[in-house]
Design a protein around this motif. Sequence first.
Motif, mmCIF file in Angstrom:
data_model
loop_
_atom_site.group_PDB
_atom_site.id
_atom_site.type_symbol
_atom_site.label_atom_id
_atom_site.label_comp_id
_atom_site.label_asym_id
_atom_site.label_seq_id
_atom_site.Cartn_x
_atom_site.Cartn_y
_atom_site.Cartn_z
ATOM 1 N N UNK A 27 0.794 -1.229 0.000
ATOM 2 C CA UNK A 27 0.000 0.000 0.000
ATOM 3 C C UNK A 27 0.827 1.280 0.000
ATOM 4 N N UNK A 28 2.053 1.215 0.485
ATOM 5 C CA UNK A 28 2.882 2.416 0.554
ATOM 6 C C UNK A 28 4.023 2.406 -0.457
ATOM 7 N N UNK A 29 4.155 1.331 -1.183
ATOM 8 C CA UNK A 29 5.184 1.261 -2.214
ATOM 9 C C UNK A 29 6.602 1.141 -1.680
ATOM 10 N N UNK A 30 6.762 0.685 -0.448
ATOM 11 C CA UNK A 30 8.104 0.530 0.089
ATOM 12 C C UNK A 30 8.812 -0.644 -0.594
ATOM 13 N N UNK A 31 10.125 -0.537 -0.694
ATOM 14 C CA UNK A 31 10.906 -1.583 -1.353
ATOM 15 C C UNK A 31 11.256 -2.690 -0.348
ATOM 16 N N UNK A 32 11.330 -3.903 -0.865
ATOM 17 C CA UNK A 32 11.619 -5.064 -0.034
ATOM 18 C C UNK A 32 13.039 -5.532 -0.331
ATOM 19 N N UNK A 33 13.961 -5.277 0.599
ATOM 20 C CA UNK A 33 15.356 -5.685 0.416
ATOM 21 C C UNK A 33 15.496 -7.191 0.616
ATOM 22 N N UNK A 34 16.655 -7.718 0.220
ATOM 23 C CA UNK A 34 16.910 -9.155 0.384
ATOM 24 C C UNK A 34 16.884 -9.542 1.858
ATOM 25 N N UNK A 35 17.419 -8.659 2.727
ATOM 26 C CA UNK A 35 17.439 -8.946 4.162
ATOM 27 C C UNK A 35 16.015 -9.032 4.729
ATOM 28 N N UNK A 36 15.167 -8.101 4.357
ATOM 29 C CA UNK A 36 13.794 -8.117 4.859
ATOM 30 C C UNK A 36 13.001 -9.274 4.261
ATOM 31 N N UNK A 37 13.297 -9.624 3.001
ATOM 32 C CA UNK A 37 12.630 -10.763 2.385
ATOM 33 C C UNK A 37 12.995 -12.057 3.109
ATOM 34 N N UNK A 38 14.268 -12.192 3.473
ATOM 35 C CA UNK A 38 14.691 -13.354 4.251
ATOM 36 C C UNK A 38 14.002 -13.359 5.607
ATOM 37 N N UNK A 39 13.872 -12.180 6.226
ATOM 38 C CA UNK A 39 13.177 -12.077 7.508
ATOM 39 C C UNK A 39 11.723 -12.515 7.404
ATOM 40 N N UNK A 40 11.057 -12.129 6.323
ATOM 41 C CA UNK A 40 9.675 -12.556 6.127
ATOM 42 C C UNK A 40 9.589 -14.072 5.992
ATOM 43 N N UNK A 41 10.507 -14.643 5.209
ATOM 44 C CA UNK A 41 10.493 -16.091 5.027
ATOM 45 C C UNK A 41 10.711 -16.838 6.322
ATOM 46 N N UNK A 42 11.668 -16.370 7.122
ATOM 47 C CA UNK A 42 11.916 -17.017 8.415
ATOM 48 C C UNK A 42 10.714 -16.895 9.347
ATOM 49 N N UNK A 43 10.101 -15.706 9.393
ATOM 50 C CA UNK A 43 8.968 -15.477 10.293
ATOM 51 C C UNK A 43 7.798 -16.396 9.954
ATOM 52 N N UNK A 44 7.420 -16.420 8.695
ATOM 53 C CA UNK A 44 6.275 -17.247 8.309
ATOM 54 C C UNK A 44 6.607 -18.734 8.409
ATOM 55 N N UNK A 45 7.870 -19.093 8.162
ATOM 56 C CA UNK A 45 8.277 -20.479 8.381
ATOM 57 C C UNK A 45 8.178 -20.853 9.844
ATOM 58 N N UNK A 46 8.520 -19.930 10.723
ATOM 59 C CA UNK A 46 8.398 -20.180 12.152
ATOM 60 C C UNK A 46 6.962 -20.415 12.581
ATOM 61 N N UNK A 47 6.023 -19.693 11.978
ATOM 62 C CA UNK A 47 4.604 -19.891 12.291
ATOM 63 C C UNK A 47 4.166 -21.302 11.898
ATOM 64 N N UNK A 48 4.645 -21.768 10.750
ATOM 65 C CA UNK A 48 4.314 -23.129 10.311
ATOM 66 C C UNK A 48 4.826 -24.148 11.327
ATOM 67 N N UNK A 49 6.033 -23.939 11.830
ATOM 68 C CA UNK A 49 6.594 -24.856 12.828
ATOM 69 C C UNK A 49 5.785 -24.796 14.116
#
Length: 286
Positions: free
Chosen positions: A106-128
């Motif tokens: 909604x705000x057009x912010x850019x997603x860096x590789x570091x933040x993308x990795x953080x998102x993947x880890x967070x959602x993977x943690x929820x699955x666990x």
Amino acid sequence: MPLRDLLLGLVIVAIWAFNIIVIKLGVEELPPLLMTTLRFLLVAALLVPFHPVARHQLPFLMLLSATFGTLHFALLFIGLGQAEAGTGALLVQMGTPFATLLAVIFLGERLSAKRLLGLGLSFGGVVVLAGGPSLPSPLPMSLLLVSALGWAVSQLLIKKGPHLAPMTLAGWTALFAVPQVALGSWWFEQDQMSAMINAGWFGWGAVLYTAVMSSIAAYGLWYGLLRRHPVSRLAPLSLLVPAGAVILGIVLLGETLNAHIVFGGAMVIAGVGLIVIRFRALLGSV
């Protein structure tokens, strides 16, 4: 960071971690929506008289009361009534990844590789975490994740809305949330008057603690630290809250520590850390 401010930050972390335990104990004596209503009443009574707002700011505060007051806090109280405190504290941390995704969309912010990795880890943690025994059914996990989403939406509204002091936001959103949550309690819960009469130290203590200690005292101290230190220094401290809640849940409530909580929780915290911590700024300030 001076030792005095570091110790103050740790005190705030302890208050917020213990807040999860207090809510868990409180909803055993008071229905969760009733307890949320009482908490909002107390917060509003303590803050609104001392923090006036302009009339044109009221629509924004009413909208925020729906996302932050009702969606976040009400579902948090309900979810913690059905899940272990430590697991609940970890799932609520998903507010940060949700806020990141919403900012990108909604705000057009850019997603860096570091933040993308953080998102993947967070959602993977929820699955666990979802595969562990500390969630009796999918319902509490869903409630806590929607609560985290409510927090995330609220952060975007605050970012784009009128500039208001934190205690002003807390007081007026609580005031406008009272009828919303009270209506939910009237519709979905029973025997509210009997619950209030029969509630003991845990029930009324939880109302007092969540309103005064967690919402007013801790946030007031935290924003004081934010005025003196950059966010990059304080973000690591906030990540101690779920870890503290897990430990307190084990010590005070007899909850168990299993592999799902250890690995899933570590993934969630690491993911959130990658999203919120600016490592260059942090290293540059050492």
